[in-house]
Structures are given as C-alpha cells and as structure tokens.
Write a protein that holds these residues in place. Structure first.
Motif, short mmCIF file in Angstrom:
data_model
loop_
_atom_site.label_atom_id
_atom_site.label_comp_id
_atom_site.label_asym_id
_atom_site.label_seq_id
_atom_site.Cartn_x
_atom_site.Cartn_y
_atom_site.Cartn_z
N HIS A 12 0.69 6.87 -6.52
CA HIS A 12 -0.65 7.35 -6.85
C HIS A 12 -1.28 8.28 -5.81
CE1 HIS A 12 -0.74 4.67 -10.29
NE2 HIS A 12 -0.36 3.68 -9.50
N GLY A 13 -0.53 8.68 -4.80
CA GLY A 13 -1.05 9.58 -3.78
C GLY A 13 -1.54 8.84 -2.55
N ASN A 14 -1.55 9.53 -1.43
CA ASN A 14 -1.86 8.90 -0.15
C ASN A 14 -3.24 8.25 -0.08
OD1 ASN A 14 0.61 9.41 0.96
ND2 ASN A 14 -0.02 11.26 2.02
N ASP A 15 -4.21 8.80 -0.78
CA ASP A 15 -5.58 8.30 -0.69
C ASP A 15 -5.95 7.36 -1.83
OD1 ASP A 15 -8.09 8.04 0.48
OD2 ASP A 15 -8.90 9.75 -0.60
N LEU A 16 -5.02 7.10 -2.72
CA LEU A 16 -5.28 6.24 -3.88
C LEU A 16 -6.58 6.63 -4.57
CD1 LEU A 16 -4.20 2.70 -2.62
CD2 LEU A 16 -2.87 4.36 -3.92
N LEU A 44 0.84 -1.20 0.00
CA LEU A 44 0.00 0.00 0.00
C LEU A 44 0.88 1.25 0.00
CD1 LEU A 44 -2.85 1.22 0.14
CD2 LEU A 44 -2.69 1.07 2.61
N GLY A 45 1.95 1.23 0.79
CA GLY A 45 2.87 2.37 0.83
C GLY A 45 3.51 2.64 -0.52
N LEU A 79 -9.24 4.84 -0.24
CA LEU A 79 -9.02 4.55 1.18
C LEU A 79 -10.01 5.26 2.10
CD1 LEU A 79 -5.12 4.49 1.37
CD2 LEU A 79 -6.72 2.58 1.18
N GLN A 106 0.91 4.21 -2.67
CA GLN A 106 0.71 5.61 -2.29
C GLN A 106 1.81 6.50 -2.86
OE1 GLN A 106 0.45 4.98 1.99
NE2 GLN A 106 -1.65 5.82 1.95
#
Length: 113
Positions: free
Chosen positions: A34-38, A27-28, A42, A31
């Motif tokens: 594609h950015g922290n919130d995908l 997931l990291g 999320l 992120q």
C-alpha cells in the motif's frame, strides 16, 4: 478496549476479546502493498477517502500477528470489525507505533492576536 505496553490492542467484538498487534515486519509488508506512508496514516497527512482494502489489510495483519489468525479468517473478521468500528485502525496504529503516529500529529500553530 485497551492497549498494553507490548503494543497490542485488545478489542471487544461479538462477545469476544481479540488481540491485534502490528510489528515492523507487518508494517513493512503493508508498505510493500500500500505504499510507504500507508495513505498518510504514518505521517498524519491522510486526506480524503482511504483505501478500504488497505484499512481491512491493516486490521487483518493485526489479527494475524496478535492472535495467530490465518489470512482468510483474519480478512473476514477484519472486514466485520472495521465495518462496525472505523476507529479501530487508528487505535491499532497508535498502540503499535506510538512514536510513528505521534510524529505526524503536529499541533496547528496558534492564531496571532
């Protein structure tokens, strides 16, 4: 298709069952690209059309972690799986991170009478 307690999604495709799994490390990495919130996946706030590249990357990462597929093979297979079944991303996220995905799925307030 079913999910098990280890956070894996077992997905039947092309006469074979594949195991897909995401972890905090995968997931990291997603992120980072594609950015922290995908794209809102999320938090449950995804709107409009999500990046197709991101969706393929999520499935490919799940194939790599769950089944040990290499990057090239997993990307091609992820594309075929996602083309056939767009719901696979949601099921993979729910199986891998039920607490994260459920946190964003807040029920709408009831209408006042």
């Amino acid at each position: 298709m079913m999910a098990d307690v280890t956070g894996a999604l077992h997905h039947d495709f092309g006469g074979k069952t594949y195991t897909l799994r995401l972890t905090m490390a995968t997931l990291g990495k997603l992120q980072g690209v594609h950015g922290n919130d995908l794209g809102g996946l999320l938090t449950g706030k995804a709107e409009g059309v999500l990046s197709f590249t991101m969706l393929v990357d999520i499935v490919a990462a799940g194939l790599q972690k769950g089944g040990g597929a290499d990057a090239e093979t997993s990307g091609e297979l992820a594309d075929e799986m996602l083309t056939a079944d767009q719901g696979i991303v949601t099921r993979l996220m729910e199986a891998s991170f039920p607490a994260l995905t459920n946190a964003g799925n807040v029920k709408a307030p009831k209408a006042k009478r």
